[in-house]
Design a protein around this motif. Structure first.
Motif, PDB file in Angstrom:
ATOM      1  N   VAL A 150      24.886 -30.659 -23.142  1.00 22.33           N
ATOM      2  CA  VAL A 150      23.847 -31.159 -22.248  1.00 22.33           C
ATOM      3  C   VAL A 150      24.279 -32.459 -21.584  1.00 22.33           C
ATOM      4  O   VAL A 150      25.205 -33.139 -22.054  1.00 22.33           O
ATOM      5  CB  VAL A 150      22.520 -31.406 -23.020  1.00 22.33           C
ATOM      6  N   ASN A 151      23.598 -32.768 -20.487  1.00 27.41           N
ATOM      7  CA  ASN A 151      23.757 -34.067 -19.821  1.00 27.41           C
ATOM      8  C   ASN A 151      22.542 -34.915 -20.158  1.00 27.41           C
ATOM      9  O   ASN A 151      21.419 -34.402 -20.196  1.00 27.41           O
ATOM     10  CB  ASN A 151      23.806 -33.892 -18.294  1.00 27.41           C
ATOM     11  N   ILE A 152      22.750 -36.194 -20.373  1.00 27.70           N
ATOM     12  CA  ILE A 152      21.637 -37.110 -20.602  1.00 27.70           C
ATOM     13  C   ILE A 152      21.134 -37.560 -19.238  1.00 27.70           C
ATOM     14  O   ILE A 152      21.894 -38.073 -18.420  1.00 27.70           O
ATOM     15  CB  ILE A 152      22.069 -38.322 -21.451  1.00 27.70           C
ATOM     16  N   VAL A 153      19.844 -37.371 -19.003  1.00 31.97           N
ATOM     17  CA  VAL A 153      19.242 -37.732 -17.720  1.00 31.97           C
ATOM     18  C   VAL A 153      18.459 -39.040 -17.848  1.00 31.97           C
ATOM     19  O   VAL A 153      18.467 -39.859 -16.936  1.00 31.97           O
ATOM     20  CB  VAL A 153      18.324 -36.587 -17.217  1.00 31.97           C
ATOM     21  N   ALA A 154      17.766 -39.231 -18.970  1.00 31.13           N
ATOM     22  CA  ALA A 154      17.004 -40.458 -19.221  1.00 31.13           C
ATOM     23  C   ALA A 154      16.979 -40.699 -20.721  1.00 31.13           C
ATOM     24  O   ALA A 154      17.194 -39.782 -21.512  1.00 31.13           O
ATOM     25  CB  ALA A 154      15.587 -40.327 -18.666  1.00 31.13           C
ATOM     26  N   GLU A 155      16.725 -41.964 -21.082  1.00 37.06           N
ATOM     27  CA  GLU A 155      16.770 -42.342 -22.495  1.00 37.06           C
ATOM     28  C   GLU A 155      15.539 -43.135 -22.901  1.00 37.06           C
ATOM     29  O   GLU A 155      14.914 -43.799 -22.078  1.00 37.06           O
ATOM     30  CB  GLU A 155      18.011 -43.204 -22.766  1.00 37.06           C
ATOM     31  N   TYR A 156      15.226 -43.087 -24.202  1.00 36.71           N
ATOM     32  CA  TYR A 156      14.206 -43.938 -24.804  1.00 36.71           C
ATOM     33  C   TYR A 156      14.836 -45.302 -25.080  1.00 36.71           C
ATOM     34  O   TYR A 156      16.065 -45.458 -25.026  1.00 36.71           O
ATOM     35  CB  TYR A 156      13.736 -43.359 -26.150  1.00 36.71           C
ATOM     36  N   ASP A 157      14.007 -46.267 -25.437  1.00 36.11           N
ATOM     37  CA  ASP A 157      14.513 -47.566 -25.884  1.00 36.11           C
ATOM     38  C   ASP A 157      15.029 -47.471 -27.313  1.00 36.11           C
ATOM     39  O   ASP A 157      15.813 -48.312 -27.744  1.00 36.11           O
ATOM     40  CB  ASP A 157      13.412 -48.636 -25.812  1.00 36.11           C
TER      41      ASP A 157
END
Length: 186
Positions: A42-49
């Protein structure tokens, strides 16, 4: 810490950046998401803190991921109890009242005792009181007309119906990928 991580699912998008499913929303738990990232699926599109740590590695938890390989949707939706409820918009097809999925049953329009089959065209969502009242009769015999004639839905129709029921939790990073009937900012 584990309880905090449990509240960090990742929204899973197909390679075309559309959710794999709206209802239920395509979410993976953080553990499965981390495995998919580390195995380069997978590609990371957005992240949590929030972050996860190992002795030699620190990683921000992904909040949105996209698959690297496109998964083609099925030609026709599977005939399942839940998909019948989704087709019928979680609404009893006799009284018209909305329900949670766990409070619905399904009813054979033409009862099985009359030769009715378990198909898209003969099964509808029903609340328990309506199902009990109708019993082993046809809607006409029970004087209970259907709201809509049952038919096989398309995958697109199920997705559209699913968008009407957003989940209780929506992370802000998901907003650009989910389109529940929200007014767009001007």
């Amino acid at each position: 810490m584990t309880a905090l991580l449990e509240r960090c699912p990742a929204l899973v998008l197909n390679a075309d950046f559309r959710p794999l499913s709206y209802y239920p929303l395509s979410l993976w738990p953080w553990q499965e998401t981390v495995k998919a990232v580390l195995s380069d699926r997978v590609n990371i599109v957005a992240e949590y803190d929030n972050q996860v740590h190992s002795p030699s590695f620190t990683m921000a938890l992904p909040s949105v991921i996209s698959l690297k390989e496109y998964i083609k949707p099925a030609e026709r939706p599977a005939f399942t109890r839940f998909n019948v409820f989704l087709r019928d918009k979680l609404t009893c097809q006799y009284c018209g009242d909305p329900f949670f999925a766990q409070d619905l049953t399904f009813d054979h329009v033409v009862p099985r005792t009359y030769g009715g089959r378990t198909t898209w065209e003969n099964v509808v969502a029903s609340c328990s009181p309506c199902n009990l009242h109708k019993g082993g009769r046809t809607p006409k015999e029970a004087n209970m007309p259907l709201l809509r004639t049952p038919r096989q839905p398309t995958n697109w129709e199920l997705q559209e119906n699913g968008r009407s029921f957003p989940p209780n939790f929506l992370h802000e990073s998901w907003n650009d990928f989910l389109y529940w009937d929200a007014e767009l900012d001007s």
